[in-house]
Design a protein around this motif. Structure first.
Motif, PDB file in Angstrom:
ATOM      1  N   TYR A   1       0.841  -1.188   0.000  1.00 46.68           N
ATOM      2  CA  TYR A   1       0.000   0.000   0.000  1.00 46.68           C
ATOM      3  C   TYR A   1       0.882   1.247   0.000  1.00 46.68           C
ATOM      4  O   TYR A   1       1.935   1.275   0.634  1.00 46.68           O
ATOM      5  N   ASN A   2       0.421   2.257  -0.732  1.00 49.02           N
ATOM      6  CA  ASN A   2       1.140   3.540  -0.787  1.00 49.02           C
ATOM      7  C   ASN A   2       2.587   3.360  -1.230  1.00 49.02           C
ATOM      8  O   ASN A   2       3.486   4.055  -0.760  1.00 49.02           O
ATOM      9  N   TRP A   3       2.812   2.369  -2.110  1.00 54.28           N
ATOM     10  CA  TRP A   3       4.103   2.117  -2.742  1.00 54.28           C
ATOM     11  C   TRP A   3       5.181   1.631  -1.780  1.00 54.28           C
ATOM     12  O   TRP A   3       6.366   1.735  -2.051  1.00 54.28           O
ATOM     13  N   VAL A   4       4.760   1.063  -0.644  1.00 53.21           N
ATOM     14  CA  VAL A   4       5.727   0.490   0.294  1.00 53.21           C
ATOM     15  C   VAL A   4       5.200  -0.846   0.812  1.00 53.21           C
ATOM     16  O   VAL A   4       4.022  -1.169   0.678  1.00 53.21           O
ATOM     17  N   ASN A   5       6.105  -1.626   1.405  1.00 56.11           N
ATOM     18  CA  ASN A   5       5.750  -2.876   2.089  1.00 56.11           C
ATOM     19  C   ASN A   5       5.027  -3.883   1.188  1.00 56.11           C
ATOM     20  O   ASN A   5       3.998  -4.442   1.550  1.00 56.11           O
ATOM     21  N   GLY A   6       5.611  -4.111   0.022  1.00 55.34           N
ATOM     22  CA  GLY A   6       5.045  -5.132  -0.849  1.00 55.34           C
ATOM     23  C   GLY A   6       5.234  -6.521  -0.268  1.00 55.34           C
ATOM     24  O   GLY A   6       6.272  -6.825   0.330  1.00 55.34           O
ATOM     25  N   HIS A   7       4.223  -7.375  -0.424  1.00 59.26           N
ATOM     26  CA  HIS A   7       4.295  -8.752   0.055  1.00 59.26           C
ATOM     27  C   HIS A   7       3.976  -9.711  -1.083  1.00 59.26           C
ATOM     28  O   HIS A   7       3.054  -9.465  -1.865  1.00 59.26           O
TER      29      HIS A   7
ATOM     30  N   SER B   1       8.208  -6.885  -9.835  1.00 54.92           N
ATOM     31  CA  SER B   1       8.414  -5.464 -10.104  1.00 54.92           C
ATOM     32  C   SER B   1       8.766  -4.753  -8.805  1.00 54.92           C
ATOM     33  O   SER B   1       8.285  -5.111  -7.735  1.00 54.92           O
ATOM     34  N   ASN B   2       9.621  -3.746  -8.939  1.00 55.80           N
ATOM     35  CA  ASN B   2      10.089  -2.956  -7.800  1.00 55.80           C
ATOM     36  C   ASN B   2       9.933  -1.480  -8.148  1.00 55.80           C
ATOM     37  O   ASN B   2       9.943  -1.112  -9.323  1.00 55.80           O
ATOM     38  N   GLY B   3       9.784  -0.633  -7.137  1.00 54.06           N
ATOM     39  CA  GLY B   3       9.680   0.797  -7.384  1.00 54.06           C
ATOM     40  C   GLY B   3       8.239   1.260  -7.436  1.00 54.06           C
ATOM     41  O   GLY B   3       7.315   0.550  -7.023  1.00 54.06           O
ATOM     42  N   LYS B   4       8.042   2.434  -7.981  1.00 53.43           N
ATOM     43  CA  LYS B   4       6.724   3.060  -8.048  1.00 53.43           C
ATOM     44  C   LYS B   4       6.216   3.035  -9.479  1.00 53.43           C
ATOM     45  O   LYS B   4       6.876   3.574 -10.381  1.00 53.43           O
ATOM     46  N   ALA B   5       5.057   2.447  -9.690  1.00 55.10           N
ATOM     47  CA  ALA B   5       4.543   2.225 -11.044  1.00 55.10           C
ATOM     48  C   ALA B   5       4.204   3.507 -11.783  1.00 55.10           C
ATOM     49  O   ALA B   5       3.921   3.469 -12.984  1.00 55.10           O
ATOM     50  N   THR B   6       4.249   4.636 -11.113  1.00 52.37           N
ATOM     51  CA  THR B   6       3.898   5.903 -11.742  1.00 52.37           C
ATOM     52  C   THR B   6       5.103   6.737 -12.158  1.00 52.37           C
ATOM     53  O   THR B   6       4.936   7.847 -12.668  1.00 52.37           O
TER      54      THR B   6
END
Length: 330
Positions: A181-187, A230-235
């Motif tokens: 969420y909010n471009w952090v803490n991907g699981h 994928s890593n980083g911010k998609a925008t």
């Protein structure tokens, strides 16, 4: 005199053979077409691809950021594309109060060992699963009660999107999914599936690696399991593709030293590439992904791109050259 005739005869045979070889090479050269990026007009993202009876089926998110259906295209040569309708979703509505319940995105489509076609897709912030006898449907929900495969409440810390199904050499299927969420803490969640392709065979496990954020993709090469992501911010330009390697479909997965294999290039002709899929054709692996289309809007539009995916002698994935284009057999 006889010797001279033999030489003339052999020379004529050799000339005929050389002429045939030249014709074959000319035909082979003509059958090769160079594909540039983007591969088709319009704005789409998060592609998945399968091949059935000589036809490639590409399903993708419709930009900006999803629609009430998926973008679907068929092609035989990646030059001519035909827009299709996949008849999905039908009555699937996300139950999360915080999500746009009408938006569908990030599909995964594959052919099962029973020769049926399976689709795993995000609707809002939940996962749904469908089955069909053809790549274009009609589809029916894999769950008899017409409910999500994964509800938004099932794993509260996980943004339950970006499903990926992988079938191992022994026919065993596995499901992967997850973002942050909010471009952090991907699981990244992973679980073995039972034969019905929808029931969990065990409790899902977290296989998140250091740089994982979203868009898992599982492939098996060189007798190892490659968890791509994928890593980083998609925008923005930080979005990129990386990978980790394990000896089991459920990990653990260790990222390579040069884990990043597809990213914004130096001249910015490719910006924020990510959320990809991989397929093999005529002995060559290809990576199909989206990149950001630069424009002055409050939202991001993305385009579908295709490049070759290669390995070194030790099984490491090489950096993708986004300026090279690909040669594809027509």
């Amino acid at each position: 005199m006889i010797f001279k005739r033999l030489i003339q005869k052999n020379w004529m045979s050799l000339s005929l053979i050389l002429l045939c070889l030249q014709c074959i090479l000319a035909i082979k050269t003509k059958a090769q077409v160079r594909i540039g990026n983007p591969i088709l007009p319009g704005y789409f993202a998060d592609p998945t691809i399968i091949k059935e009876k000589g036809v490639f089926y590409i399903c993708a998110t419709i930009d900006p950021w999803g629609d009430k259906e998926l973008g679907v295209f068929t092609t035989k040569d990646f030059v001519k594309f035909d827009r299709q309708h996949i008849n999905w979703p039908t009555k699937q509505v996300c139950t999360s109060p915080s999500s746009n319940t009408s938006m569908v995105w990030a599909p995964c489509v594959l052919k099962g060992k029973d020769n049926k076609f399976y689709m795993y897709v995000a609707v809002g912030s939940e996962l749904w699963a469908g089955v069909s006898n053809t790549p274009l449907g009609p589809w029916r929900n894999l769950k008899a009660d017409n409910t999500p495969l994964v509800k938004y409440t099932d794993f509260p810390l996980v943004h339950n999107i970006d499903p990926e199904c992988f079938i191992d050499d022994d026919g065993q299927a596995y499901l992967y999914w997850g973002s942050g969420y909010n471009w952090v803490n991907g699981h990244c969640m992973a679980v073995k599936l039972k034969g019905d392709m929808v029931t969990f065979d065990g409790i899902p496990v977290d296989v998140t690696t250091t740089h994982y954020f979203e868009a898992p993709l599982m492939r098996k090469w060189h007798n190892k399991y490659y968890l791509m992501f994928s890593n980083g911010k998609a925008t923005d330009a930080t979005y990129c593709v990386g990978y980790a390697v394990g000896t089991s479909p459920l990990g653990p997965f260790i990222e390579e030293k040069n884990w990043k294999i597809l990213e914004t290039n130096a001249d910015s002709t490719t910006i924020g590439p990510g959320h990809h899929t991989v397929f093999r054709e005529n002995g060559q692996d290809y990576i199909l992904y989206h990149r950001i289309f630069p424009q002055n809007k409050a939202y991001v539009l993305r385009q579908l791109c295709l490049d070759s995916l290669d390995f070194d002698n030790n099984g490491h994935i090489l950096k993708v050259n986004t300026n090279r284009g690909v040669k594809f057999s027509k």
